[in-house]
Motif scaffolding. Structure first.
Motif, PDB file in Angstrom:
ATOM      1  N   ILE A 158     -30.492 -20.966  -9.029  1.00 14.51           N
ATOM      2  CA  ILE A 158     -29.323 -20.375  -9.677  1.00 14.51           C
ATOM      3  C   ILE A 158     -28.303 -21.480  -9.886  1.00 14.51           C
ATOM      4  O   ILE A 158     -27.966 -22.203  -8.947  1.00 14.51           O
ATOM      5  CB  ILE A 158     -28.730 -19.238  -8.807  1.00 14.51           C
ATOM      6  N   GLY A 159     -27.823 -21.642 -11.109  1.00 20.23           N
ATOM      7  CA  GLY A 159     -26.932 -22.739 -11.455  1.00 20.23           C
ATOM      8  C   GLY A 159     -25.501 -22.547 -10.996  1.00 20.23           C
ATOM      9  O   GLY A 159     -25.177 -21.635 -10.226  1.00 20.23           O
ATOM     10  N   ASP A 160     -24.621 -23.390 -11.508  1.00 20.82           N
ATOM     11  CA  ASP A 160     -23.203 -23.362 -11.132  1.00 20.82           C
ATOM     12  C   ASP A 160     -22.467 -22.213 -11.823  1.00 20.82           C
ATOM     13  O   ASP A 160     -22.790 -21.830 -12.948  1.00 20.82           O
ATOM     14  CB  ASP A 160     -22.517 -24.670 -11.528  1.00 20.82           C
ATOM     15  N   GLY A 161     -21.449 -21.691 -11.144  1.00 19.57           N
ATOM     16  CA  GLY A 161     -20.523 -20.752 -11.765  1.00 19.57           C
ATOM     17  C   GLY A 161     -21.094 -19.409 -12.152  1.00 19.57           C
ATOM     18  O   GLY A 161     -20.540 -18.726 -13.016  1.00 19.57           O
ATOM     19  N   CYS A 162     -22.183 -18.985 -11.518  1.00 18.58           N
ATOM     20  CA  CYS A 162     -22.801 -17.705 -11.869  1.00 18.58           C
ATOM     21  C   CYS A 162     -22.144 -16.545 -11.110  1.00 18.58           C
ATOM     22  O   CYS A 162     -21.670 -16.719  -9.987  1.00 18.58           O
ATOM     23  CB  CYS A 162     -24.292 -17.731 -11.557  1.00 18.58           C
ATOM     24  N   GLY A 163     -22.141 -15.371 -11.738  1.00 19.87           N
ATOM     25  CA  GLY A 163     -21.658 -14.162 -11.100  1.00 19.87           C
ATOM     26  C   GLY A 163     -22.765 -13.129 -11.056  1.00 19.87           C
ATOM     27  O   GLY A 163     -23.356 -12.812 -12.093  1.00 19.87           O
ATOM     28  N   ILE A 164     -23.069 -12.626  -9.861  1.00 20.85           N
ATOM     29  CA  ILE A 164     -24.164 -11.668  -9.676  1.00 20.85           C
ATOM     30  C   ILE A 164     -23.627 -10.490  -8.869  1.00 20.85           C
ATOM     31  O   ILE A 164     -23.135 -10.666  -7.752  1.00 20.85           O
ATOM     32  CB  ILE A 164     -25.353 -12.311  -8.951  1.00 20.85           C
ATOM     33  N   SER A 165     -23.728  -9.282  -9.429  1.00 21.88           N
ATOM     34  CA  SER A 165     -23.181  -8.093  -8.776  1.00 21.88           C
ATOM     35  C   SER A 165     -24.285  -7.102  -8.447  1.00 21.88           C
ATOM     36  O   SER A 165     -24.947  -6.596  -9.359  1.00 21.88           O
ATOM     37  CB  SER A 165     -22.151  -7.405  -9.680  1.00 21.88           C
ATOM     38  N   SER A 166     -24.516  -6.844  -7.177  1.00 25.91           N
ATOM     39  CA  SER A 166     -25.424  -5.771  -6.735  1.00 25.91           C
ATOM     40  C   SER A 166     -26.730  -5.756  -7.521  1.00 25.91           C
ATOM     41  O   SER A 166     -27.139  -4.729  -8.044  1.00 25.91           O
ATOM     42  CB  SER A 166     -24.718  -4.418  -6.869  1.00 25.91           C
ATOM     43  N   SER A 167     -27.380  -6.900  -7.598  1.00 28.87           N
ATOM     44  CA  SER A 167     -28.594  -7.026  -8.400  1.00 28.87           C
ATOM     45  C   SER A 167     -29.766  -7.504  -7.558  1.00 28.87           C
ATOM     46  O   SER A 167     -29.592  -8.002  -6.448  1.00 28.87           O
ATOM     47  CB  SER A 167     -28.363  -7.997  -9.563  1.00 28.87           C
ATOM     48  N   CYS A 168     -30.970  -7.365  -8.103  1.00 32.35           N
ATOM     49  CA  CYS A 168     -32.198  -7.780  -7.428  1.00 32.35           C
ATOM     50  C   CYS A 168     -32.862  -8.902  -8.229  1.00 32.35           C
ATOM     51  O   CYS A 168     -33.165  -8.727  -9.414  1.00 32.35           O
ATOM     52  CB  CYS A 168     -33.145  -6.587  -7.297  1.00 32.35           C
ATOM     53  N   ILE A 169     -33.091 -10.041  -7.575  1.00 30.34           N
ATOM     54  CA  ILE A 169     -33.787 -11.164  -8.191  1.00 30.34           C
ATOM     55  C   ILE A 169     -34.954 -11.521  -7.268  1.00 30.34           C
ATOM     56  O   ILE A 169     -34.739 -11.922  -6.121  1.00 30.34           O
ATOM     57  CB  ILE A 169     -32.846 -12.375  -8.377  1.00 30.34           C
ATOM     58  N   TRP A 170     -36.184 -11.368  -7.781  1.00 30.70           N
ATOM     59  CA  TRP A 170     -37.365 -11.507  -6.930  1.00 30.70           C
ATOM     60  C   TRP A 170     -38.368 -12.441  -7.609  1.00 30.70           C
ATOM     61  O   TRP A 170     -38.939 -12.104  -8.627  1.00 30.70           O
ATOM     62  CB  TRP A 170     -37.973 -10.132  -6.685  1.00 30.70           C
ATOM     63  N   ALA A 171     -38.551 -13.613  -7.011  1.00 34.37           N
ATOM     64  CA  ALA A 171     -39.451 -14.629  -7.571  1.00 34.37           C
ATOM     65  C   ALA A 171     -40.724 -14.745  -6.749  1.00 34.37           C
ATOM     66  O   ALA A 171     -40.669 -14.863  -5.524  1.00 34.37           O
ATOM     67  CB  ALA A 171     -38.739 -15.980  -7.612  1.00 34.37           C
ATOM     68  N   ARG A 172     -41.854 -14.716  -7.438  1.00 37.85           N
ATOM     69  CA  ARG A 172     -43.125 -15.051  -6.809  1.00 37.85           C
ATOM     70  C   ARG A 172     -43.675 -16.359  -7.362  1.00 37.85           C
ATOM     71  O   ARG A 172     -44.552 -16.962  -6.774  1.00 37.85           O
ATOM     72  CB  ARG A 172     -44.153 -13.936  -7.024  1.00 37.85           C
ATOM     73  N   LYS A 173     -43.148 -16.774  -8.494  1.00 37.79           N
ATOM     74  CA  LYS A 173     -43.571 -18.025  -9.122  1.00 37.79           C
ATOM     75  C   LYS A 173     -42.352 -18.891  -9.374  1.00 37.79           C
ATOM     76  O   LYS A 173     -42.116 -19.869  -8.680  1.00 37.79           O
ATOM     77  CB  LYS A 173     -44.326 -17.740 -10.419  1.00 37.79           C
ATOM     78  N   SER A 174     -41.537 -18.542 -10.356  1.00 37.97           N
ATOM     79  CA  SER A 174     -40.338 -19.329 -10.651  1.00 37.97           C
ATOM     80  C   SER A 174     -39.335 -18.510 -11.459  1.00 37.97           C
ATOM     81  O   SER A 174     -39.681 -17.950 -12.498  1.00 37.97           O
ATOM     82  CB  SER A 174     -40.722 -20.588 -11.451  1.00 37.97           C
ATOM     83  N   ILE A 175     -38.105 -18.476 -10.965  1.00 40.34           N
ATOM     84  CA  ILE A 175     -36.986 -17.913 -11.717  1.00 40.34           C
ATOM     85  C   ILE A 175     -35.893 -18.963 -11.741  1.00 40.34           C
ATOM     86  O   ILE A 175     -35.433 -19.423 -10.692  1.00 40.34           O
ATOM     87  CB  ILE A 175     -36.454 -16.604 -11.098  1.00 40.34           C
ATOM     88  N   SER A 176     -35.499 -19.344 -12.956  1.00 41.27           N
ATOM     89  CA  SER A 176     -34.452 -20.349 -13.132  1.00 41.27           C
ATOM     90  C   SER A 176     -33.301 -19.737 -13.927  1.00 41.27           C
ATOM     91  O   SER A 176     -33.502 -19.237 -15.040  1.00 41.27           O
ATOM     92  CB  SER A 176     -35.008 -21.570 -13.885  1.00 41.27           C
ATOM     93  N   ILE A 177     -32.116 -19.771 -13.348  1.00 37.95           N
ATOM     94  CA  ILE A 177     -30.915 -19.213 -13.974  1.00 37.95           C
ATOM     95  C   ILE A 177     -29.931 -20.348 -14.195  1.00 37.95           C
ATOM     96  O   ILE A 177     -29.626 -21.096 -13.265  1.00 37.95           O
ATOM     97  CB  ILE A 177     -30.301 -18.114 -13.087  1.00 37.95           C
ATOM     98  N   GLY A 178     -29.446 -20.494 -15.422  1.00 38.41           N
ATOM     99  CA  GLY A 178     -28.580 -21.612 -15.781  1.00 38.41           C
ATOM    100  C   GLY A 178     -27.165 -21.487 -15.233  1.00 38.41           C
ATOM    101  O   GLY A 178     -26.891 -20.688 -14.328  1.00 38.41           O
TER     102      GLY A 178
END
Length: 201
Positions: free
Chosen positions: A89-109
């Motif tokens: 997860i990159g700089d300056g991100c805002g995440i509210s009450s969410s689900c992020i589930w990686a088994r391989k790769s998740i890239s967030i700018g």
């Protein structure tokens, strides 16, 4: 009246400050690296399996649970990285009450806003073969996964679902309640189930 409001808000502020410390300690214990000035507030469920790599950039705000975000209500945030997976997860991100589930790769700018109750998955969670779903080892072995990439300055509205193999280009906007099943180019607005092109930003 303002005095009474300040008295009523004090327990909330104390509770939020406590969760920031607790969450940062939990992230450190689980080997998650995070940059400066991160606010990790409220209820955040964290799962990092052996061999996984998880990192969060500077200036991120991740929140979950009551009193933290009105639209998130009492939903916790959940960050999961399976064995050998990469969650970035990159700089300056805002995440509210969410689900992020990686088994391989998740890239967030950088500077990505992820609305309340969003789900981002890089896998199907279960096999599509009903026989394999009957036993956990066969189910897990036959679950398909593909990397997810979300570019800088993307906005995901509340309750967006992003499925495996999807790339969302920089500055794209995805409308509330959408299900993203294919790539979204940069600087476009998409919405719907499945999400479709609406217009240029």
């Amino acid at each position: 009246m303002s005095f009474l409001k300040s008295i009523c808000r004090r327990p909330r502020k104390i509770g939020t400050a406590f969760t920031r410390l607790r969450n940062k300690a939990n992230f450190k214990v689980n080997g998650v690296s995070f940059g400066r000035n991160c606010r990790l507030e409220g209820r955040i469920r964290l799962s990092v399996d052996d061999g996984a790599r998880a990192s969060i950039g500077s200036g991120c705000h991740i929140s979950g649970g009551r009193f933290v975000n009105r639209i998130g209500r009492n939903l916790e945030s959940s960050l999961s990285a399976g064995a050998g997976a990469v969650l970035q997860i990159g700089d300056g991100c805002g995440i509210s009450s969410s689900c992020i589930w990686a088994r391989k790769s998740i890239s967030i700018g950088n500077n990505v806003n992820i609305g309340a109750d969003c789900i981002i998955l890089d896998h199907d969670a279960h096999s599509l073969d009903y026989l394999n779903r009957r036993t956990f080892p066969a189910d897990a072995a036959d679950t398909k996964a593909a990397p997810v990439s979300i570019g800088d300055d993307v906005l995901l509205g509340t309750r967006v679902i992003v499925l495996k193999g999807v790339t969302i280009g920089a500055r794209a906007v995805v409308g509330a309640g959408s299900v993203v099943t294919c790539d979204i180019p940069a600087d476009e607005i998409w919405a719907g189930n499945p999400a479709k092109f609406i217009k240029k930003v």
